[in-house]
Write a protein that holds these residues in place. Structure first.
Motif, PDB file in Angstrom:
ATOM      1  N   HIS A   1     -11.023  21.518  46.905  1.00  0.00           N
ATOM      2  CA  HIS A   1     -10.520  20.698  45.807  1.00  0.00           C
ATOM      3  C   HIS A   1     -10.498  19.230  46.216  1.00  0.00           C
ATOM      4  O   HIS A   1      -9.906  18.870  47.237  1.00  0.00           O
TER       5      HIS A   1
ATOM      6  N   GLY B   1      -1.366  23.889  42.210  1.00  0.00           N
ATOM      7  CA  GLY B   1      -1.449  24.571  43.494  1.00  0.00           C
ATOM      8  C   GLY B   1      -2.381  25.759  43.534  1.00  0.00           C
ATOM      9  O   GLY B   1      -2.412  26.499  44.528  1.00  0.00           O
ATOM     10  N   GLU B   2      -3.211  25.966  42.500  1.00  0.00           N
ATOM     11  CA  GLU B   2      -4.128  27.105  42.472  1.00  0.00           C
ATOM     12  C   GLU B   2      -5.212  26.958  43.537  1.00  0.00           C
ATOM     13  O   GLU B   2      -5.580  25.853  43.913  1.00  0.00           O
ATOM     14  N   ARG B   3      -5.712  28.080  44.008  1.00  0.00           N
ATOM     15  CA  ARG B   3      -6.826  28.045  44.959  1.00  0.00           C
ATOM     16  C   ARG B   3      -8.099  27.688  44.217  1.00  0.00           C
ATOM     17  O   ARG B   3      -8.375  28.204  43.138  1.00  0.00           O
TER      18      ARG B   3
ATOM     19  N   THR C   1      -6.530  24.010  47.879  1.00  0.00           N
ATOM     20  CA  THR C   1      -5.847  24.290  46.619  1.00  0.00           C
ATOM     21  C   THR C   1      -5.707  23.010  45.805  1.00  0.00           C
ATOM     22  O   THR C   1      -5.926  21.904  46.310  1.00  0.00           O
TER      23      THR C   1
ATOM     24  N   ALA D   1      -7.490  26.554  38.176  1.00  0.00           N
ATOM     25  CA  ALA D   1      -8.279  25.539  38.884  1.00  0.00           C
ATOM     26  C   ALA D   1      -9.509  25.144  38.076  1.00  0.00           C
ATOM     27  O   ALA D   1     -10.591  24.961  38.623  1.00  0.00           O
TER      28      ALA D   1
END
Length: 232
Positions: free
Chosen positions: A68, A83-85, A77, A45
């Protein structure tokens, strides 16, 4: 002579509810913020190129804190990426933002114009208690620009607080009526803060150009970093 030397460096109300605070961050705090930005820029991210719905890419590279941002909304995310936090929003950055709002409130209160309306301090009553919890970090290289836009994806109407690091830029600040004129252009230098709330909370603004090579040598930054703090 740099661009900034052609303009006043005193705190100034640019539009109703919008205040430029020159040299607000001392050199030590500038270095601390830049160090944090470099850490936040690492994956996951981290710093990314934003693709717009029409297929174009922003020339500014960006990362988010707290939630985000994607065109045009927020998520926990990186929904338009891997799709990362998203990385957490640091409490100290919220404290800096609230202090800048209080200083901007003092500038507004000292002015002769109308009060900006609901908010905190000169935006309302009492010291700023805004629940700042998100931020966007933008990196500008020498060719990067930011078109006229408004920060309208947040549910909160609390003032937006912007901190500048590195190269100078021309910051164009307009009205909530549209992207065109009238607008004011302000030179933002490393360490400057800019606060906008009240009737200017949804004003269109952008960066038509930066001035390469104007960053303070001690900062060790090639380009411009802008950290924009908001309440979601």
């Amino acid at each position: 002579m740099t661009l900034g030397e052609l303009f006043s460096r005193e705190p100034e109300e640019i539009a109703p509810g919008a205040v430029h605070l020159p040299d607000w961050l001392p050199e030590k705090e500038q270095r601390e913020l830049l160090t944090a930005c470099r850490e936040w820029a690492r994956p996951p991210a981290g710093l990314r190129t934003v693709r717009m719905p029409g297929g174009g890419e922003m020339s500014v590279r960006q990362l988010s804190l707290g939630r985000h941002w994607f065109p045009y909304g927020y998520a926990p995310t990186v929904v338009d990426g891997g799709g990362e936090r998203v990385k957490p929003f640091p409490g100290w950055l919220g404290e800096w933002a609230r202090s800048a709002v209080d200083d901007a409130s003092a500038v507004l209160a000292a002015g002769s114009g109308p009060r900006p309306g609901p908010g905190r301090g000169a935006y309302g009553e009492g010291p700023c208690a805004a629940p700042y919890d998100i931020a966007l970090v933008n990196f500008y290289d020498a060719s990067a620009r930011m078109g006229m836009h408004r920060d309208s994806d947040e549910r909160s109407g609390e003032p937006v607080v912007s901190f500048s690091l590195g190269d100078e830029c021309v910051f164009r600040f307009g009205t909530a009526r549209g992207r065109g004129r009238p607008w004011r252009e302000v030179v933002l230098r490393s360490g400057d803060a800019f606060v906008f709330g009240g009737p200017s909370r949804l004003a269109y603004h952008g960066v038509p150009r930066t001035e390469a090579g104007t960053a303070p040598a001690a900062l060790g930054l090639d380009g411009r970093v802008n950290v924009t703090v908001r309440a979601y």
